[in-house]
Write an enzyme that holds these catalytic residues in place. Structure first.
Site, PDB file in Angstrom:
ATOM      1  N   PRO A  95     -17.048  56.578  15.755  1.00 40.69           N
ATOM      2  CA  PRO A  95     -16.320  55.388  15.282  1.00 40.69           C
ATOM      3  C   PRO A  95     -15.879  54.432  16.381  1.00 40.69           C
ATOM      4  O   PRO A  95     -14.947  53.644  16.166  1.00 40.69           O
ATOM      5  CB  PRO A  95     -15.102  56.015  14.622  1.00 40.69           C
ATOM      6  CG  PRO A  95     -14.772  57.179  15.505  1.00 40.69           C
ATOM      7  CD  PRO A  95     -16.120  57.715  15.980  1.00 40.69           C
ATOM      8  N   ASP A  96     -16.486  54.481  17.558  1.00 45.93           N
ATOM      9  CA  ASP A  96     -15.970  53.735  18.704  1.00 45.93           C
ATOM     10  C   ASP A  96     -15.797  52.242  18.438  1.00 45.93           C
ATOM     11  O   ASP A  96     -14.745  51.666  18.746  1.00 45.93           O
ATOM     12  CB  ASP A  96     -16.894  53.916  19.904  1.00 45.93           C
ATOM     13  CG  ASP A  96     -17.005  55.363  20.353  1.00 45.93           C
ATOM     14  OD1 ASP A  96     -17.383  56.208  19.509  1.00 45.93           O
ATOM     15  OD2 ASP A  96     -16.745  55.657  21.520  1.00 45.93           O
ATOM     16  N   HIS A  97     -16.852  51.598  17.901  1.00 43.40           N
ATOM     17  CA  HIS A  97     -16.784  50.147  17.741  1.00 43.40           C
ATOM     18  C   HIS A  97     -15.729  49.734  16.718  1.00 43.40           C
ATOM     19  O   HIS A  97     -14.916  48.836  16.976  1.00 43.40           O
ATOM     20  CB  HIS A  97     -18.149  49.601  17.312  1.00 43.40           C
ATOM     21  CG  HIS A  97     -19.195  49.735  18.360  1.00 43.40           C
ATOM     22  ND1 HIS A  97     -19.994  50.850  18.482  1.00 43.40           N
ATOM     23  CD2 HIS A  97     -19.585  48.896  19.360  1.00 43.40           C
ATOM     24  CE1 HIS A  97     -20.830  50.689  19.494  1.00 43.40           C
ATOM     25  NE2 HIS A  97     -20.608  49.520  20.046  1.00 43.40           N
TER      26      HIS A  97
END
Length: 771
Positions: free
Chosen positions: A554-556
């Site tokens: 889920p980084d972005h």
């Protein structure tokens, strides 16, 4: 209501239904008074009581019949009493004259955010985009599933939540501009573009594991199992993410230092990927007879990034999520209680999460809007074009999350100082050997300035503290306690500057038994249930293959969540004069996105698992083969009406046979024309020529003198009526602006700058190699 929540006093009119409702929910979590407007009898999205409850908790609710003149008049009155309107109105209401343009014309100071599936203009403007359709067209599907097998849709909900958070950020950016100028804004948010640019963009930052993969975009879907491998053990599965050389050396020691892998070349990620057919069976044998908990404990002790791979039921029972407050037992809609997520982030130590259930139909009819300490201005200096011009951000962040959070702020005009130590370059710089620039870093650090600084030295830390005196925001995403150890935590920095906002992020947060774990996106996905749900269904021979390895989720989107928090805190500071400490765990982002599935599992144990293809003629989303090699289309039948329309189009022919005779684009076009949600699986290069994205200018060209050729890049957060697209200033080389910053921002004279450079405290770009 807590006085700590940064959006208290903000009034939002919510005219959405379905997935877009989650935009207002996030604003409500942060303290906004969000008034949900439903038609008589309630919103159609109430048919999904769990999803409706989670998307609309913390809101108030009224009923207005917008097809009637009286209802429209009441709506216009309400719109004059709020700051933001978020709408995804149906066509019949738009046809009756309730349009974003009409709302803005009646109230020129209003921010109107229009959330549609594909945008308000372009050839797909009338298309229907469900979660599954957007995953197909947004590039997610083309990087999922095993080569030679049908591609796999991601777990339900995470695409929709991506769109909602994207819209929330666009709303607050527009509000910041309105508070500067007094003029309202029409914000055109395309869910399609939000997924293309916000979920896991093909033309955006990549993790350091990209060193093991080509930066080009091959046509074949990747076999991602080797990227972040999952291994069976005595009582389940664990995943490891070996990125840094020291992590590999720890794994090498744990394996007993096998001679086959003693060569130093295995310190490089790319070499280990190439040898995965020999290395991974060795690790699998080492793990096979040991319980998960023991493997995770020992791996963590050794400094190896490792996590258990948990099912939804195990996530619900995990001590960590209870101790951190990420999951709570609560009523979410009248008469329905479940174990549910408790918000994305904490503000000054308090979770901005669930406070009260979703409203009953018309529960707050006739009630006036509550009195509030309204937001009336921003206190940012400067008159630059960007809504956040005048802000200074000290960017200590690393890799994808760190880059994206501050890139979002820099794009809107903030002066972002990218602080890095040449001895420990950002992982984004390490995606190619012997290089200070690559596409990934160029995407993530555009519009920033570079400050080379040794934070290990006391002089270096003193320089940061001096910059904090006139800065607005400090960001970092390290293991909990790292900022404290550097003397740069919120509690320490607020003593220097009471107005400072500190955004501190980590994989699992600073509270709970997992807080000491190293964390990357793949480990977060494994520990939060995403990986278990992103695989072939039970009974499939490849059921135990986890198919989320090639995504950076889920980084972005976690960076978008963090950016919403930062902008909200900045708006609140204009009223209070006080800064804020923000904390975000990426694991909490994944848990929120899986909220409806987790709630369902808590109510009906054993009911949630990997999605199955729909039965012929039944409802649900399926992936179907098309003419050509590895060509696919997604068809999503929502209800009986869709099923009837689909049967009319296919003439009774089996859907799989019908799609097999058409290209993905042809099949999707015919189905969409009939009102059936459908979308082709777009590969990443396809997005650059997609008619809708081209028409709406979704991509621009980014040039950098250190790159061999220009690269495509995200053009904007949304289509704004007056806010211009961001500039595309090239990402800095290491320490490129060190002298400039030391001279102008810190006031150091030439002799002091030279001495600090000589001592290695300040760092400047390396001299080019002699010919």
């Amino acid at each position: 209501m807590s006085t700590n929540l940064p959006l208290r006093g903000l009034r939002v009119l919510d005219l959405t239904s379905g997935a877009a409702e989650a935009c207002g929910r996030y604003l409500a979590d942060l303290g906004a008074d969000v008034l949900l407007v439903e038609p008589p009898g309630g919103s159609p999205s109430r048919a999904d009581s769990i999803g409706f409850g989670l998307r609309n908790a913390n809101k108030r609710g009224v009923v207005l019949d917008l097809t009637e003149a009286q209802g429209r008049e009441r709506l216009l009155t309400l719109a004059g009493e709020v700051d933001i309107v978020v709408e995804s109105l149906p066509r019949e209401v738009l046809a009756a004259g309730v349009t974003p343009e009409a709302l803005l014309a009646a109230h020129p100071g209003l921010v109107v955010v229009s959330v549609t599936d594909f945008g308000r203009t372009g050839p797909y403007a009338d298309y229907v985009g469900t979660d599954a359709v957007l995953a197909a067209m947004g590039g997610v599907l083309s990087r999922s599933g095993l080569p030679g097998r049908p591609p796999l849709l991601p777990p339900s909900g995470i695409v929709a939540q991506t769109v909602a958070v994207h819209a929330a950020l666009a709303a607050l950016v527009a509000l910041a501009k309105r508070l500067r100028t007094g003029a309202g804004e029409l914000v055109d948010v395309s869910a399609f573009e939000a997924v293309v640019h916000g979920f896991d963009p093909g033309f955006g930052t990549q993790g350091s594991a990209a060193a093991g993969r080509k930066e080009s975009f091959p046509r074949d879907r990747p076999d991602a199992a080797a990227f972040y491998p999952v291994f069976p053990c005595a009582d389940g599965h664990v995943r490891i993410a070996l990125l840094a050389p020291r992590q590999w050396q720890s794994m090498f020691d744990w394996l007993g230092r096998p001679e086959e892998f003693a060569d130093p070349k295995y310190n490089h990620i790319a070499v280990r990927f190439e040898a995965s057919d020999r290395l991974h069976p060795l690790i699998a044998a080492h793990f096979a007879n040991t319980p998960r908990a023991e493997l995770v404990a020992e791996g963590t002790r050794r400094g190896i990034p490792i996590s258990a791979v948990l099912s939804p039921s195990e996530v619900l029972a995990a001590d960590h999520f209870a101790a951190s407050g990420a999951l709570v037992d609560a009523e979410i809609v009248d008469g329905v209680s479940a174990r549910v997520p408790h918000g994305y982030l904490s503000v000054d130590g308090e979770r901005a999460g669930l406070r009260h259930r979703a409203p009953r139909v018309g529960e707050h009819d006739g009630e006036p809007l509550p009195a509030a300490d309204r937001l009336t201005s921003v206190d940012l200096p400067g008159d630059g074009e960007g809504p956040l011009s005048g802000l200074r951000v000290l960017d200590l962040g690393v890799i994808v999350f760190g880059a994206e959070l501050t890139r979002l702020l820099a794009d809107q005009g903030a002066d972002v100082l990218k602080i890095e130590n040449s001895a420990f370059p950002d992982g984004l710089r390490q995606t190619r050997k012997n290089s200070t620039m690559n596409a990934s870093f160029a995407w993530g650090a555009r519009n920033k300035r570079g400050l080379g600084l040794d934070l290990r030295s006391e002089e270096g830390r003193a320089i940061v503290r001096e910059l904090v005196r006139t800065a607005d925001v400090v960001t970092g995403n390290f293991k909990p306690g790292t900022l404290e150890s550097l003397g740069l935590s919120f509690e320490q920095l607020v003593e220097i500057n009471p107005r400072i906002i500190v955004s501190d992020s980590s994989a699992f947060g600073s509270r709970g038994p997992w807080s000491d774990r190293m964390g990357y996106g793949p480990l977060v996905r494994g520990a939060c249930g995403v990986s278990t749900l992103w695989r072939y269904p039970e009974g499939d021979p490849d059921h135990d293959t986890y198919c989320d390895g090639s995504t950076v989720y889920p980084d972005h989107i976690a960076a978008h969540v963090g950016a919403v928090g930062v902008v909200a805190a900045l708006l609140n500071r204009a009223r209070t004069g006080r800064g804020a400490g923000l904390e975000l765990a990426q694991a909490d982002v994944a848990v929120v996105h899986l909220g409806p599935l987790l709630a369902q599992e808590s109510l009906y144990p054993g009911s949630v698992g990997p999605a199955r293809a729909p039965e012929p003629g039944g409802a649900g989303a399926g992936v179907y083969p098309c003419a050509g090699d590895d060509e696919w289309v997604v068809v999503d039948v929502r209800d009986e009406a869709d099923a009837k329309r689909l049967a009319e189009v296919t003439g009774g022919e089996a859907l799989e046979a019908w799609t097999a005779g058409r290209t993905p684009a042809e099949a999707a076009q015919v189905l969409q024309a009939a009102g059936v949600p459908a979308g082709p699986m777009l590969r990443l290069p396809d997005q650059l020529t997609d008619p809708q994205l081209v028409e709406r200018g979704a991509f621009r060209t980014l040039e950098h003198p250190e790159l061999k050729a220009p690269i495509p890049t995200n053009a904007h957060l949304a289509r704004f009526s007056t806010i211009p697209d961001p500039p595309l200033r090239p990402a800095p080389l290491p320490g490129e602006h060190t002298v400039e910053i030391a001279t102008h921002e810190l006031g150091f004279d030439e002799a002091r700058v030279a001495a600090l450079i000589e001592a290695g405290v300040l760092q400047v770009p390396a001299a080019p190699d002699a010919d």
